[in-house]
Motif scaffolding. Structure first.
Motif, PDB file in Angstrom:
ATOM      1  N   PRO A 204     -26.671   0.638 -23.690  1.00  0.00           N
ATOM      2  CA  PRO A 204     -27.989   0.934 -23.116  1.00  0.00           C
ATOM      3  C   PRO A 204     -28.486  -0.233 -22.251  1.00  0.00           C
ATOM      4  CG  PRO A 204     -27.911   1.508 -25.441  1.00  0.00           C
ATOM      5  CD  PRO A 204     -26.646   0.755 -25.147  1.00  0.00           C
ATOM      6  N   PRO A 205     -29.267   0.082 -21.211  1.00  0.00           N
ATOM      7  CA  PRO A 205     -29.919   1.374 -20.982  1.00  0.00           C
ATOM      8  C   PRO A 205     -29.112   2.351 -20.146  1.00  0.00           C
ATOM      9  CG  PRO A 205     -30.765  -0.232 -19.433  1.00  0.00           C
ATOM     10  CD  PRO A 205     -29.796  -0.972 -20.303  1.00  0.00           C
ATOM     11  N   SER A 206     -27.968   1.920 -19.565  1.00  0.00           N
ATOM     12  CA  SER A 206     -27.238   2.782 -18.636  1.00  0.00           C
ATOM     13  C   SER A 206     -26.641   4.001 -19.342  1.00  0.00           C
ATOM     14  CB  SER A 206     -26.135   1.992 -17.934  1.00  0.00           C
ATOM     15  OG  SER A 206     -25.264   2.850 -17.245  1.00  0.00           O
ATOM     16  N   CYS A 207     -25.835   3.738 -20.402  1.00  0.00           N
ATOM     17  CA  CYS A 207     -25.156   4.798 -21.160  1.00  0.00           C
ATOM     18  C   CYS A 207     -24.259   5.647 -20.262  1.00  0.00           C
ATOM     19  CB  CYS A 207     -26.156   5.682 -21.895  1.00  0.00           C
ATOM     20  SG  CYS A 207     -27.102   4.792 -23.154  1.00  0.00           S
ATOM     21  N   GLU A 208     -23.750   5.071 -19.177  1.00  0.00           N
ATOM     22  CA  GLU A 208     -22.853   5.789 -18.268  1.00  0.00           C
ATOM     23  C   GLU A 208     -21.482   5.963 -18.915  1.00  0.00           C
ATOM     24  OE1 GLU A 208     -20.868   5.205 -13.798  1.00  0.00           O
ATOM     25  OE2 GLU A 208     -21.770   3.512 -14.864  1.00  0.00           O
ATOM     26  N   ILE A 209     -20.887   7.137 -18.767  1.00  0.00           N
ATOM     27  CA  ILE A 209     -19.541   7.386 -19.277  1.00  0.00           C
ATOM     28  C   ILE A 209     -18.533   6.982 -18.210  1.00  0.00           C
ATOM     29  CG2 ILE A 209     -17.927   9.111 -20.164  1.00  0.00           C
ATOM     30  CD1 ILE A 209     -20.291  10.737 -21.110  1.00  0.00           C
ATOM     31  N   VAL A 210     -17.527   6.209 -18.594  1.00  0.00           N
ATOM     32  CA  VAL A 210     -16.501   5.734 -17.671  1.00  0.00           C
ATOM     33  C   VAL A 210     -15.139   5.844 -18.356  1.00  0.00           C
ATOM     34  CG1 VAL A 210     -18.054   4.141 -16.454  1.00  0.00           C
ATOM     35  CG2 VAL A 210     -16.787   3.340 -18.463  1.00  0.00           C
ATOM     36  N   THR A 211     -14.079   5.626 -17.600  1.00  0.00           N
ATOM     37  CA  THR A 211     -12.743   5.530 -18.175  1.00  0.00           C
ATOM     38  C   THR A 211     -12.209   4.129 -17.939  1.00  0.00           C
ATOM     39  OG1 THR A 211     -11.778   6.420 -16.133  1.00  0.00           O
ATOM     40  CG2 THR A 211     -12.211   7.969 -17.911  1.00  0.00           C
ATOM     41  N   VAL A 212     -11.349   3.683 -18.849  1.00  0.00           N
ATOM     42  CA  VAL A 212     -10.836   2.315 -18.811  1.00  0.00           C
ATOM     43  C   VAL A 212      -9.318   2.344 -18.941  1.00  0.00           C
ATOM     44  CG1 VAL A 212     -10.921   0.018 -19.852  1.00  0.00           C
ATOM     45  CG2 VAL A 212     -12.953   1.467 -19.895  1.00  0.00           C
ATOM     46  N   LYS A 213      -8.661   1.618 -18.039  1.00  0.00           N
ATOM     47  CA  LYS A 213      -7.217   1.435 -18.126  1.00  0.00           C
ATOM     48  C   LYS A 213      -6.927  -0.037 -18.359  1.00  0.00           C
ATOM     49  CE  LYS A 213      -5.329   5.232 -15.338  1.00  0.00           C
ATOM     50  NZ  LYS A 213      -4.463   5.566 -14.175  1.00  0.00           N
ATOM     51  N   ASN A 214      -5.859  -0.303 -19.104  1.00  0.00           N
ATOM     52  CA  ASN A 214      -5.462  -1.675 -19.416  1.00  0.00           C
ATOM     53  C   ASN A 214      -4.143  -1.988 -18.722  1.00  0.00           C
ATOM     54  OD1 ASN A 214      -5.032  -4.182 -20.510  1.00  0.00           O
ATOM     55  ND2 ASN A 214      -4.431  -3.428 -22.537  1.00  0.00           N
ATOM     56  N   PHE A 215      -4.136  -2.962 -17.828  1.00  0.00           N
ATOM     57  CA  PHE A 215      -2.923  -3.373 -17.135  1.00  0.00           C
ATOM     58  C   PHE A 215      -2.414  -4.677 -17.748  1.00  0.00           C
ATOM     59  CE2 PHE A 215      -4.756  -1.360 -13.024  1.00  0.00           C
ATOM     60  CZ  PHE A 215      -4.400  -0.103 -13.473  1.00  0.00           C
ATOM     61  N   VAL A 216      -1.160  -4.670 -18.146  1.00  0.00           N
ATOM     62  CA  VAL A 216      -0.519  -5.870 -18.676  1.00  0.00           C
ATOM     63  C   VAL A 216       0.769  -6.098 -17.903  1.00  0.00           C
ATOM     64  CG1 VAL A 216      -1.495  -5.603 -20.985  1.00  0.00           C
ATOM     65  CG2 VAL A 216       0.689  -4.528 -20.458  1.00  0.00           C
ATOM     66  N   GLY A 217       1.346  -7.257 -18.066  1.00  0.00           N
ATOM     67  CA  GLY A 217       2.610  -7.539 -17.396  1.00  0.00           C
ATOM     68  C   GLY A 217       2.415  -8.252 -16.078  1.00  0.00           C
ATOM     69  N   SER A 218       3.534  -8.607 -15.472  1.00  0.00           N
ATOM     70  CA  SER A 218       3.506  -9.418 -14.255  1.00  0.00           C
ATOM     71  C   SER A 218       2.968  -8.674 -13.042  1.00  0.00           C
ATOM     72  CB  SER A 218       4.926  -9.934 -13.954  1.00  0.00           C
ATOM     73  OG  SER A 218       5.823  -8.841 -13.786  1.00  0.00           O
TER      74      SER A 218
END
Length: 337
Positions: free
Chosen positions: A123-137
């Protein structure tokens, strides 16, 4: 009535404001911001507990004469070198040196072309988002691709975080893919098919202009909003193709496979391109002729000039199909609560 003796007079002394204006730090221009971004990338990520190199505590005059203490933010811009990235200054997205979970909360995982984390901003935004995780070189390379592909028909890249050797990228939340449309009971009309393919081609033409190829297009990573706007995802997979002959061949063939899947709800087992329902899709229809062209052309520009794509389609005509797909198609997910 009010007597003259009751009227109040106010006097404002601006002398101290004028004096303190000379101590205010000027706002940097675009060129200064661009140079600062490059320097930050060359210096590398810094610990959030330590102030960035060159940061200092400043005391600036406020309009009221009081001294206000400010500190340079701990977030630094980690950006690809301009000469290698092919990214314009206005396309840069800040990468913060902190955990994304300081400002986001995981909610569940959604299966598109793979599982992707769905999160909500605190809060206060409460926006729904998606998250990706990048690992490696290659994580910086993937961020560069996201920087390069900022177009209406690509999933929007919002921000990124550098934490514990990983880069977390935050993207728009678009939970419905063409795979969900395929598994729903409705078949697209020719104009609806054109609305889907035409928007995909607009995105691919943008990639061709950037001398890039997606190379991994499927119905699972072509998303569609409730307003009928197509959003190409997994753009971190894009690769440089320059001006090589046939550079757009893979994306053109993938487009044909997706069109076939939308038209008859399945693809051919042997990888061939064609439709078996001649009653729904006559051989002389624009859709079938477009499908045939995807097997022979290597040019996105040629496909965009096909009569099917030049027909008077509207993305708004996809709204009800998306709504139906959202309630009828099976969606894999993992609830994280």
């Amino acid at each position: 009535m009010t007597s003259d003796s009751d009227k109040r007079q106010t006097q404002v002394d601006f002398s101290h404001v004028k004096r303190n204006l000379h101590s205010l730090t000027p706002i940097p221009g675009p060129r200064e911001l661009y140079t600062k971004a490059q320097n930050a990338f060359q210096d590398g990520p810094q610990s959030p507990e330590q102030p960035p190199q060159g940061s200092k505590r400043k005391r600036t005059g406020s309009p009221g004469g009081a001294l206000v203490e400010t500190r340079a933010r701990s977030e630094e811009l980690i950006l690809p070198k301009a000469a290698d990235a092919g990214v314009r200054p206005h396309e840069y997205v800040r990468i913060k040196n902190e955990s994304p979970w300081q400002s986001l909360r995981k909610v569940y995982e959604l299966k598109l072309d793979g599982f992707i984390t769905v999160a909500i901003r605190k809060p206060p935004s409460c926006e729904i988002v998606t998250v990706k995780n990048f690992v490696g070189s290659d994580r910086e390379q993937k961020v560069k691709r996201l920087q390069q592909t900022q177009h209406e028909n690509f999933v929007r890249f919002l921000e990124a975080f550098h934490s514990e050797g990983s880069v977390y990228v935050v993207l728009d939340y678009v939970p419905i893919s063409l795979s969900h449309v395929v598994t729903s009971p409705a078949y697209p009309t020719e104009l609806q098919l054109a609305a889907i393919l035409g928007q995909i081609l607009d995105g691919l033409a943008y990639l061709a202009f950037k001398k890039l190829e997606h190379g991994a297009l499927t119905c699972s990573n072509i998303l569609v909003t409730r307003e009928g706007v197509i959003k190409i995802a997994s753009q971190e997979c894009c690769r440089d193709v320059g001006s090589l002959p046939g550079a757009e061949l893979a994306d053109a063939k993938a487009l044909g496979q997706m069109a076939m899947e939308l038209m008859q709800k399945y693809t051919q087992d042997d990888g061939a391109t064609g439709v078996e329902d001649c009653d729904r899709w006559p051989s002389d229809s624009k859709a079938v002729q477009f499908l045939a062209m995807t097997t022979s052309t290597t040019s996105i520009r040629t496909l965009r000039k096909h009569p099917l794509i030049e027909s008077p389609w509207r993305k708004e005509d996809l709204k009800w199909m998306v709504a139906l797909a959202g309630v009828s198609a099976y969606r894999g997910y993992k609830y994280l609560q």
